[in-house]
Design an enzyme around this catalytic site. Sequence first.
Site, PDB file in Angstrom:
ATOM      1  N   GLY A   1       0.839  -1.192   0.000  1.00  0.00           N
ATOM      2  CA  GLY A   1       0.000   0.000   0.000  1.00  0.00           C
ATOM      3  C   GLY A   1       0.872   1.239   0.000  1.00  0.00           C
ATOM      4  CE1 TYR A   2       3.132   2.537  -4.034  1.00  0.00           C
ATOM      5  CE2 TYR A   2       1.093   1.271  -4.074  1.00  0.00           C
ATOM      6  CZ  TYR A   2       2.394   1.464  -4.493  1.00  0.00           C
ATOM      7  OH  TYR A   2       2.969   0.573  -5.363  1.00  0.00           O
TER       8      TYR A   2
END
Lengths: 159, 159
Positions: free
Chosen positions: A29-30
């Site tokens: 994820g970011y």
Amino acid sequence: MALEIERKFLVKTQAWRDYAGAGVSYAQGYLTREPGRSVRVRVAGEQGFLTIKSKTEGISRQEYEYPIPLAEAWELLTSLCYQPVIEKTRYRIPQGPLVWEVDEFWGLNQGLILAEVELDDASQVIELPAWIGLEVSQDPRYFNAYLSQHPYSQWPLEP
Amino acid sequence: MALEIERKFLVKTQAWRDYAGAGVSYAQGYLTREPGRSVRVRVAGEQGFLTIKSKTEGISRQEYEYPIPLAEAWELLTSLCYQPVIEKTRYRIPQGPLVWEVDEFWGLNQGLILAEVELDDASQVIELPAWIGLEVSQDPRYFNAYLSQHPYSQWPLEP
């Protein structure tokens, strides 16, 4: 800092499966959606990583990667990263001096399979396996950061 | 993950300098300006750090900190972080069981001095040294991430 030089392709047949060993589960994820750099949290098998990449210029970008404890990587993924998290299985397929990495996506990106190969320099000549399809190295829709915001299953149909 | 519980104050006199030893030079910048979390690169003396914090709730937030090589921290600060980078000198002033950290800012934030103290829990009673001034724990203008975008020297004068 490492310079990441990478070419990315769609696959046009399932023949790559004949060469793929056991895959490794990835979740990533970011922490940012701003242009110019990405901050990624990844769980690869039993190891966590924090990775900072610059924006892509051509097929190259700066990459800084740091191992982090697995439990903290999961905490960051579930509590601080933008949702949904990307889930995929990564298969490594050696081919002479190269290693192809084939990512089979799950969750909201199910149906997408991408093959990547990392190069020593941007002009390196490579032999493409018969199962390699269209090159998408510079198509931003296939960046994982884009897929986390615009999952493949929700893409509009091509006209 | 650590839970960071911190109170922050202005200083009202220079008397803190009598208790401060040698300071340590800090440079820090941010890889994201989005709300909800911050990703900070810091050089503290001769050590680099990458730190992820959740948004503040009251005076608490989640904090994940990882040491990184000094040279890479400087690369990240100069090439990937938002500019300008925050420069300050940090002084540690022990007071009984507590340690006050006094940050004297330089560069575009010159003139600002902040004193912070980290607590074990949000309701802990603390004794305030005579040189401690107004509490600004919940004033977002004094967040370092805010100061990097809105340096102190450019703040409008109070009416």
